[in-house]
Design a protein around this motif. Structure first.
Motif, PDB file in Angstrom:
ATOM      1  N   LEU A   6     -23.589 -43.235  -8.073  1.00  0.00           N
ATOM      2  CA  LEU A   6     -23.674 -43.222  -6.623  1.00  0.00           C
ATOM      3  C   LEU A   6     -22.294 -43.114  -5.980  1.00  0.00           C
ATOM      4  O   LEU A   6     -22.104 -42.353  -5.018  1.00  0.00           O
ATOM      5  CB  LEU A   6     -24.382 -44.481  -6.122  1.00  0.00           C
ATOM      6  CG  LEU A   6     -24.497 -44.638  -4.595  1.00  0.00           C
ATOM      7  CD1 LEU A   6     -25.231 -43.454  -3.974  1.00  0.00           C
ATOM      8  CD2 LEU A   6     -25.194 -45.950  -4.253  1.00  0.00           C
ATOM      9  N   ARG A   7     -21.330 -43.858  -6.488  1.00  0.00           N
ATOM     10  CA  ARG A   7     -19.996 -43.804  -5.886  1.00  0.00           C
ATOM     11  C   ARG A   7     -19.408 -42.398  -5.998  1.00  0.00           C
ATOM     12  O   ARG A   7     -18.777 -41.904  -5.057  1.00  0.00           O
ATOM     13  CB  ARG A   7     -19.087 -44.820  -6.564  1.00  0.00           C
ATOM     14  CG  ARG A   7     -17.687 -44.877  -5.969  1.00  0.00           C
ATOM     15  CD  ARG A   7     -16.911 -46.069  -6.484  1.00  0.00           C
ATOM     16  NE  ARG A   7     -15.622 -46.196  -5.841  1.00  0.00           N
ATOM     17  CZ  ARG A   7     -14.849 -47.262  -5.923  1.00  0.00           C
ATOM     18  NH1 ARG A   7     -15.250 -48.315  -6.617  1.00  0.00           N
ATOM     19  NH2 ARG A   7     -13.683 -47.308  -5.308  1.00  0.00           N
ATOM     20  N   HIS A   8     -19.630 -41.763  -7.120  1.00  0.00           N
ATOM     21  CA  HIS A   8     -19.103 -40.418  -7.320  1.00  0.00           C
ATOM     22  C   HIS A   8     -19.764 -39.422  -6.366  1.00  0.00           C
ATOM     23  O   HIS A   8     -19.075 -38.641  -5.701  1.00  0.00           O
ATOM     24  CB  HIS A   8     -19.329 -39.980  -8.776  1.00  0.00           C
ATOM     25  CG  HIS A   8     -18.929 -38.559  -9.038  1.00  0.00           C
ATOM     26  ND1 HIS A   8     -17.621 -38.154  -9.094  1.00  0.00           N
ATOM     27  CD2 HIS A   8     -19.691 -37.441  -9.252  1.00  0.00           C
ATOM     28  CE1 HIS A   8     -17.578 -36.843  -9.328  1.00  0.00           C
ATOM     29  NE2 HIS A   8     -18.818 -36.396  -9.428  1.00  0.00           N
ATOM     30  N   PRO A  44     -20.386 -47.705  -3.569  1.00  0.00           N
ATOM     31  CA  PRO A  44     -19.609 -46.862  -2.653  1.00  0.00           C
ATOM     32  C   PRO A  44     -18.875 -47.750  -1.642  1.00  0.00           C
ATOM     33  O   PRO A  44     -19.495 -48.351  -0.770  1.00  0.00           O
ATOM     34  CB  PRO A  44     -20.677 -46.010  -1.941  1.00  0.00           C
ATOM     35  CG  PRO A  44     -21.954 -46.252  -2.692  1.00  0.00           C
ATOM     36  CD  PRO A  44     -21.828 -47.604  -3.310  1.00  0.00           C
ATOM     37  N   THR A  45     -17.579 -47.850  -1.765  1.00  0.00           N
ATOM     38  CA  THR A  45     -16.818 -48.784  -0.945  1.00  0.00           C
ATOM     39  C   THR A  45     -16.892 -48.458   0.548  1.00  0.00           C
ATOM     40  O   THR A  45     -16.659 -49.338   1.384  1.00  0.00           O
ATOM     41  CB  THR A  45     -15.349 -48.812  -1.385  1.00  0.00           C
ATOM     42  OG1 THR A  45     -14.819 -47.471  -1.365  1.00  0.00           O
ATOM     43  CG2 THR A  45     -15.229 -49.376  -2.799  1.00  0.00           C
ATOM     44  N   GLN A  46     -17.231 -47.204   0.895  1.00  0.00           N
ATOM     45  CA  GLN A  46     -17.302 -46.847   2.307  1.00  0.00           C
ATOM     46  C   GLN A  46     -18.422 -47.590   3.038  1.00  0.00           C
ATOM     47  O   GLN A  46     -18.413 -47.689   4.274  1.00  0.00           O
ATOM     48  CB  GLN A  46     -17.489 -45.333   2.495  1.00  0.00           C
ATOM     49  CG  GLN A  46     -18.761 -44.735   1.924  1.00  0.00           C
ATOM     50  CD  GLN A  46     -18.555 -44.182   0.521  1.00  0.00           C
ATOM     51  OE1 GLN A  46     -17.840 -44.788  -0.283  1.00  0.00           O
ATOM     52  NE2 GLN A  46     -19.170 -43.048   0.242  1.00  0.00           N
ATOM     53  N   ILE A  88     -27.379 -52.093  -7.282  1.00  0.00           N
ATOM     54  CA  ILE A  88     -25.926 -51.991  -7.216  1.00  0.00           C
ATOM     55  C   ILE A  88     -25.422 -52.843  -6.063  1.00  0.00           C
ATOM     56  O   ILE A  88     -25.982 -52.813  -4.962  1.00  0.00           O
ATOM     57  CB  ILE A  88     -25.493 -50.527  -7.013  1.00  0.00           C
ATOM     58  CG1 ILE A  88     -26.019 -49.662  -8.159  1.00  0.00           C
ATOM     59  CG2 ILE A  88     -23.982 -50.417  -6.923  1.00  0.00           C
ATOM     60  CD1 ILE A  88     -25.822 -48.187  -7.926  1.00  0.00           C
ATOM     61  N   ILE A  89     -24.358 -53.607  -6.302  1.00  0.00           N
ATOM     62  CA  ILE A  89     -23.823 -54.508  -5.279  1.00  0.00           C
ATOM     63  C   ILE A  89     -22.309 -54.335  -5.160  1.00  0.00           C
ATOM     64  O   ILE A  89     -21.673 -53.739  -6.042  1.00  0.00           O
ATOM     65  CB  ILE A  89     -24.157 -55.987  -5.611  1.00  0.00           C
ATOM     66  CG1 ILE A  89     -23.419 -56.434  -6.871  1.00  0.00           C
ATOM     67  CG2 ILE A  89     -25.660 -56.171  -5.789  1.00  0.00           C
ATOM     68  CD1 ILE A  89     -23.569 -57.922  -7.177  1.00  0.00           C
ATOM     69  N   PRO A  90     -21.727 -54.838  -4.053  1.00  0.00           N
ATOM     70  CA  PRO A  90     -20.269 -54.772  -3.921  1.00  0.00           C
ATOM     71  C   PRO A  90     -19.577 -55.391  -5.131  1.00  0.00           C
ATOM     72  O   PRO A  90     -19.957 -56.456  -5.594  1.00  0.00           O
ATOM     73  CB  PRO A  90     -20.000 -55.580  -2.646  1.00  0.00           C
ATOM     74  CG  PRO A  90     -21.255 -55.431  -1.839  1.00  0.00           C
ATOM     75  CD  PRO A  90     -22.364 -55.429  -2.854  1.00  0.00           C
ATOM     76  N   GLY A  91     -18.586 -54.693  -5.638  1.00  0.00           N
ATOM     77  CA  GLY A  91     -17.885 -55.142  -6.836  1.00  0.00           C
ATOM     78  C   GLY A  91     -18.261 -54.352  -8.064  1.00  0.00           C
ATOM     79  O   GLY A  91     -17.487 -54.271  -9.017  1.00  0.00           O
ATOM     80  N   ASP A  92     -19.458 -53.755  -8.067  1.00  0.00           N
ATOM     81  CA  ASP A  92     -19.846 -52.870  -9.162  1.00  0.00           C
ATOM     82  C   ASP A  92     -18.981 -51.618  -9.110  1.00  0.00           C
ATOM     83  O   ASP A  92     -18.603 -51.149  -8.024  1.00  0.00           O
ATOM     84  CB  ASP A  92     -21.318 -52.458  -9.039  1.00  0.00           C
ATOM     85  CG  ASP A  92     -22.280 -53.532  -9.515  1.00  0.00           C
ATOM     86  OD1 ASP A  92     -21.876 -54.354 -10.361  1.00  0.00           O
ATOM     87  OD2 ASP A  92     -23.434 -53.551  -9.050  1.00  0.00           O
ATOM     88  N   GLY A 142     -27.847 -54.174  11.128  1.00  0.00           N
ATOM     89  CA  GLY A 142     -26.452 -53.837  10.927  1.00  0.00           C
ATOM     90  C   GLY A 142     -25.870 -54.544   9.711  1.00  0.00           C
ATOM     91  O   GLY A 142     -26.575 -55.222   8.962  1.00  0.00           O
ATOM     92  N   GLY A 143     -24.584 -54.378   9.518  1.00  0.00           N
ATOM     93  CA  GLY A 143     -23.891 -55.025   8.417  1.00  0.00           C
ATOM     94  C   GLY A 143     -23.935 -54.237   7.118  1.00  0.00           C
ATOM     95  O   GLY A 143     -24.732 -53.318   6.940  1.00  0.00           O
ATOM     96  N   GLU A 144     -23.046 -54.636   6.214  1.00  0.00           N
ATOM     97  CA  GLU A 144     -23.042 -54.054   4.872  1.00  0.00           C
ATOM     98  C   GLU A 144     -24.268 -54.569   4.120  1.00  0.00           C
ATOM     99  O   GLU A 144     -24.568 -55.764   4.154  1.00  0.00           O
ATOM    100  CB  GLU A 144     -21.776 -54.467   4.127  1.00  0.00           C
ATOM    101  CG  GLU A 144     -21.643 -53.877   2.739  1.00  0.00           C
ATOM    102  CD  GLU A 144     -20.385 -54.345   2.017  1.00  0.00           C
ATOM    103  OE1 GLU A 144     -19.887 -53.610   1.155  1.00  0.00           O
ATOM    104  OE2 GLU A 144     -19.908 -55.467   2.325  1.00  0.00           O
ATOM    105  N   PRO A 145     -25.018 -53.700   3.453  1.00  0.00           N
ATOM    106  CA  PRO A 145     -26.197 -54.179   2.732  1.00  0.00           C
ATOM    107  C   PRO A 145     -25.826 -55.150   1.621  1.00  0.00           C
ATOM    108  O   PRO A 145     -24.736 -55.059   1.042  1.00  0.00           O
ATOM    109  CB  PRO A 145     -26.813 -52.889   2.165  1.00  0.00           C
ATOM    110  CG  PRO A 145     -25.681 -51.922   2.101  1.00  0.00           C
ATOM    111  CD  PRO A 145     -24.798 -52.253   3.277  1.00  0.00           C
TER     112      PRO A 145
END
Length: 343
Positions: free
Chosen positions: A119-121, A89-91, A81-85, A105-108
């Motif tokens: 996962l987001r739910h 989880p946007t957090q 899962i990657i950003p935009g999916d 550090g950083g966003e994975p």
């Protein structure tokens, strides 16, 4: 799984996930700023320059067939899962501005997930419960009861599947029939510790097993450190139940503080070495003292309400914990869970 995701970006992120160490801030920061495809091209060019910081990574990039990696993972029920999916989880995006610890550090660039839940739910209403591996009976009892009650109140419990407090936290959520998320230091297909293979299988059935490290990766010290930021990044707040001054739980506490999210601690006996870290957090005002799940929910909800009104990055230094209210027990005394994880 896809939202507005460019599949070339997904393949680039798979390649990077296989080639870099989790939380390598040099790469995660660049990916957040420039995008995965551009960073991948930049690193591939570094293969010709031995003095370049990315030379070692570049050597690994050439060994990765991202489409094959995804196919093999899918065959084992693992997804990336990657950003935009829609499931992302946007957090986790808040990790971009949370600094660094031990060069991590950083966003994975993405996370690998085992289990059928979204996962987001699950992460949208989650609390991390972490603590000492060498937990005392007091610590395991507190973690079990707290996690059971949090799950009864509709919250997902996040922990790291280690011995001690982590194990008790997962089991408490399972006792209540609630979901739980295990964040791993190695691949989601690499049970760690091995003795918790059955526990992790149960977690994957009722919740999710998540890792920044790709399938097949083993746990290492740096991966434990990187894992702790994901635990804090997914959760609305973190509760520390026992933890020495120098411990993984304190690392998770550090990330929670940097993310400006509620950090909570269960006070321990002043004579207990296992509670020195969490007692110090409370004494210094870094963590709020909590004694039950209602305390936790009050802190988390109050912080969320103030963040919504003042901006998510404002640190709340004036919060006073609300009154303690009684909470019905989720499972009658003496009852057993339908699936009993093996120790």
């Amino acid at each position: 799984m896809s939202g507005d995701v460019d599949e070339a970006d997904r393949l680039a992120r798979v390649t990077l996930s296989r080639a870099i160490e989790p939380g390598d801030l040099r790469v995660t920061g660049l990916v957040s700023e420039l995008g995965a495809s551009k960073v991948l091209g930049y690193l591939e060019a570094a293969a010709e320059v031995e003095s370049h910081w990315g030379f070692g990574i570049a050597q690994e990039l050439g060994r990765v067939d991202p489409a094959q990696v995804l196919e093999q993972a899918a065959a084992r029920g693992i997804r990336f899962i990657i950003p935009g999916d829609v499931e992302w989880p946007t957090q986790l995006g808040a990790l971009r501005d949370a600094g660094a610890l031990h060069d991590r550090g950083g966003e994975p660039v993405g996370v690998w997930v085992l289990g059928s839940h979204d996962l987001r739910h699950l992460a949208g209403n989650a609390v991390a419960v972490v603590g000492s591996r060498a937990a005392t009976s007091y610590g395991t009892e507190q973690a079990t009861e707290l996690s059971r009650d949090l799950a009864t109140m509709g919250h997902t419990v996040i922990s790291g599947a280690a011995f001690g407090v982590d194990q008790a936290a997962h089991r408490g959520a399972l006792l209540a029939g609630g979901p739980t998320i295990a964040v791993m230091p190695g691949g989601v297909d690499r049970p760690y510790p091995a003795a918790h293979a059955q526990l992790l299988e149960t977690i994957a059935e009722r919740g999710l097993v998540v890792s920044e490290a790709p399938p097949g990766a083993g746990p290492t010290r740096s991966r434990f450190l990187a894992r702790n930021r994901i635990t804090a990044g997914l959760a609305e707040g973190t509760v520390v139940v026992e933890g020495a001054v120098r411990s993984g739980a304190m690392t998770t506490a550090h990330w929670t503080t940097n993310l400006h999210r509620p950090l909570l601690g269960v006070p321990g006996p002043v004579s207990s070495v296992s509670s020195t870290g969490v007692n110090q957090l409370i004494r210094l005002g870094s963590a709020s003292a909590v004694t039950n799940a209602q305390d936790v929910i009050t802190d988390v909800m109050t912080h969320a309400a103030r963040a919504a009104g003042e901006g998510a990055n404002v640190v709340d230094e004036s919060f006073v914990p609300g009154p303690v209210r009684s909470l019905p027990r989720a499972v009658p005394a003496g009852a057993s869970p339908s699936v009993a994880p093996r120790r």
